[in-house]
Design a protein around this motif. Structure first.
Motif, PDB file in Angstrom:
ATOM      1  N   ALA A  74       8.204  10.838  -3.762  1.00  0.00           N
ATOM      2  CA  ALA A  74       7.169  10.163  -4.555  1.00  0.00           C
ATOM      3  C   ALA A  74       6.894   8.762  -4.014  1.00  0.00           C
ATOM      4  N   THR A  75       6.673   8.689  -2.719  1.00  0.00           N
ATOM      5  CA  THR A  75       6.363   7.415  -2.095  1.00  0.00           C
ATOM      6  C   THR A  75       5.065   7.527  -1.288  1.00  0.00           C
ATOM      7  N   VAL A  76       4.392   6.404  -1.184  1.00  0.00           N
ATOM      8  CA  VAL A  76       3.223   6.316  -0.324  1.00  0.00           C
ATOM      9  C   VAL A  76       3.412   5.089   0.567  1.00  0.00           C
ATOM     10  N   SER A  77       3.116   5.233   1.840  1.00  0.00           N
ATOM     11  CA  SER A  77       3.366   4.173   2.811  1.00  0.00           C
ATOM     12  C   SER A  77       2.074   3.736   3.487  1.00  0.00           C
ATOM     13  N   LEU A  78       2.126   2.532   4.036  1.00  0.00           N
ATOM     14  CA  LEU A  78       0.989   2.017   4.794  1.00  0.00           C
ATOM     15  C   LEU A  78       1.536   1.372   6.061  1.00  0.00           C
ATOM     16  N   GLN A  79       1.270   2.018   7.185  1.00  0.00           N
ATOM     17  CA  GLN A  79       1.638   1.463   8.487  1.00  0.00           C
ATOM     18  C   GLN A  79       0.496   0.586   8.955  1.00  0.00           C
ATOM     19  N   MET A  80       0.791  -0.684   9.182  1.00  0.00           N
ATOM     20  CA  MET A  80      -0.233  -1.642   9.573  1.00  0.00           C
ATOM     21  C   MET A  80       0.052  -2.159  10.970  1.00  0.00           C
ATOM     22  N   ASN A  81      -0.832  -1.884  11.892  1.00  0.00           N
ATOM     23  CA  ASN A  81      -0.704  -2.339  13.271  1.00  0.00           C
ATOM     24  C   ASN A  81      -1.831  -3.312  13.616  1.00  0.00           C
ATOM     25  N   SER A  82      -1.643  -4.014  14.712  1.00  0.00           N
ATOM     26  CA  SER A  82      -2.664  -4.957  15.184  1.00  0.00           C
ATOM     27  C   SER A  82      -3.137  -5.867  14.056  1.00  0.00           C
ATOM     28  N   LEU A  83      -2.191  -6.427  13.346  1.00  0.00           N
ATOM     29  CA  LEU A  83      -2.530  -7.240  12.183  1.00  0.00           C
ATOM     30  C   LEU A  83      -3.284  -8.505  12.576  1.00  0.00           C
ATOM     31  N   ARG A  84      -4.175  -8.899  11.683  1.00  0.00           N
ATOM     32  CA  ARG A  84      -5.031 -10.072  11.892  1.00  0.00           C
ATOM     33  C   ARG A  84      -4.817 -11.062  10.746  1.00  0.00           C
ATOM     34  N   PRO A  85      -5.113 -12.310  10.953  1.00  0.00           N
ATOM     35  CA  PRO A  85      -4.973 -13.286   9.858  1.00  0.00           C
ATOM     36  C   PRO A  85      -5.746 -12.883   8.615  1.00  0.00           C
ATOM     37  N   GLU A  86      -6.868 -12.227   8.782  1.00  0.00           N
ATOM     38  CA  GLU A  86      -7.668 -11.818   7.617  1.00  0.00           C
ATOM     39  C   GLU A  86      -7.046 -10.667   6.840  1.00  0.00           C
ATOM     40  N   ASP A  87      -5.963 -10.096   7.338  1.00  0.00           N
ATOM     41  CA  ASP A  87      -5.225  -9.078   6.588  1.00  0.00           C
ATOM     42  C   ASP A  87      -4.251  -9.720   5.590  1.00  0.00           C
ATOM     43  N   THR A  88      -4.117 -11.024   5.648  1.00  0.00           N
ATOM     44  CA  THR A  88      -3.228 -11.723   4.728  1.00  0.00           C
ATOM     45  C   THR A  88      -3.676 -11.509   3.292  1.00  0.00           C
ATOM     46  N   ALA A  89      -2.761 -11.005   2.468  1.00  0.00           N
ATOM     47  CA  ALA A  89      -3.081 -10.682   1.080  1.00  0.00           C
ATOM     48  C   ALA A  89      -1.817 -10.164   0.399  1.00  0.00           C
ATOM     49  N   VAL A  90      -1.908 -10.001  -0.906  1.00  0.00           N
ATOM     50  CA  VAL A  90      -0.906  -9.246  -1.642  1.00  0.00           C
ATOM     51  C   VAL A  90      -1.373  -7.796  -1.680  1.00  0.00           C
ATOM     52  N   TYR A  91      -0.494  -6.885  -1.299  1.00  0.00           N
ATOM     53  CA  TYR A  91      -0.833  -5.473  -1.221  1.00  0.00           C
ATOM     54  C   TYR A  91      -0.204  -4.724  -2.405  1.00  0.00           C
ATOM     55  N   TYR A  92      -1.002  -3.835  -2.979  1.00  0.00           N
ATOM     56  CA  TYR A  92      -0.599  -3.052  -4.136  1.00  0.00           C
ATOM     57  C   TYR A  92      -0.899  -1.580  -3.903  1.00  0.00           C
ATOM     58  N   CYS A  93      -0.157  -0.726  -4.578  1.00  0.00           N
ATOM     59  CA  CYS A  93      -0.519   0.688  -4.601  1.00  0.00           C
ATOM     60  C   CYS A  93      -0.920   1.060  -6.023  1.00  0.00           C
ATOM     61  N   ASN A  94      -1.703   2.117  -6.127  1.00  0.00           N
ATOM     62  CA  ASN A  94      -2.105   2.615  -7.433  1.00  0.00           C
ATOM     63  C   ASN A  94      -2.848   3.933  -7.239  1.00  0.00           C
ATOM     64  N   ARG A  95      -3.232   4.538  -8.338  1.00  0.00           N
ATOM     65  CA  ARG A  95      -3.988   5.780  -8.330  1.00  0.00           C
ATOM     66  C   ARG A  95      -5.436   5.463  -8.667  1.00  0.00           C
ATOM     67  N   PRO A  96      -6.360   5.738  -7.778  1.00  0.00           N
ATOM     68  CA  PRO A  96      -7.763   5.406  -8.046  1.00  0.00           C
ATOM     69  C   PRO A  96      -8.314   6.186  -9.241  1.00  0.00           C
ATOM     70  N   ASN A  97      -9.183   5.538  -9.991  1.00  0.00           N
ATOM     71  CA  ASN A  97      -9.864   6.178 -11.118  1.00  0.00           C
ATOM     72  C   ASN A  97     -11.289   5.638 -11.136  1.00  0.00           C
ATOM     73  N   GLY A  98     -12.173   6.259 -10.370  1.00  0.00           N
ATOM     74  CA  GLY A  98     -13.522   5.736 -10.235  1.00  0.00           C
ATOM     75  C   GLY A  98     -13.469   4.349  -9.621  1.00  0.00           C
ATOM     76  N   ARG A  99     -14.063   3.383 -10.319  1.00  0.00           N
ATOM     77  CA  ARG A  99     -14.011   1.995  -9.839  1.00  0.00           C
ATOM     78  C   ARG A  99     -12.735   1.290 -10.269  1.00  0.00           C
TER      79      ARG A  99
END
Length: 117
Positions: free
Chosen positions: A76-101
């Motif tokens: 029950a895990t979801v992962s995000l492999q991030m390569n070639s990172l850029r300064p504009e990728d700076t953020a807090v990252y969250y996971c969730n289940r989409p529900n429309g908007r």
């Protein structure tokens, strides 16, 4: 109550890589679409990548070719492999289940990703 726990963030130089992980205490996890979102200071939270129950994926244009979302239904895990990172990728990252908007669950604490030299 669903609990989402994100981890794996940190400080990385431009061009570097990170792998984020989300543990989702979600019933019937294998049947739901999951996604990664991010929120940079002063910006709205945005959808980065999503993965369906059948492991079909979609990405924001800004991360296509650099990020890869995956899931492990046994854990029950979801992962995000991030390569070639850029300064504009700076953020807090969250996971969730989409529900429309919106999303189905309360937000977790997120994991901070900072891309800087």
């Amino acid at each position: 109550q669903v609990q989402l726990v994100e981890s794996g963030g940190g400080l990385v130089q431009p061009g570097g890589s990170l792998r984020l992980s989300c543990a989702a205490a979600v019933s019937n996890f294998q049947f739901v679409t999951m996604a990664w979102y991010r929120q940079a200071p002063g910006n709205e939270r945005e959808l980065v990548a999503q993965i369906t129950r059948g492991s079909s994926t979609n990405y924001a244009d800004s991360v296509k070719g650099r990020f890869t979302i995956s899931r492990d239904n046994t854990k029950a895990t979801v992962s995000l492999q991030m390569n070639s990172l850029r300064p504009e990728d700076t953020a807090v990252y969250y996971c969730n289940r989409p529900n429309g908007r919106g999303v189905f669950y309360s937000w977790g604490q997120g994991t901070q990703v900072t891309v800087s030299s």
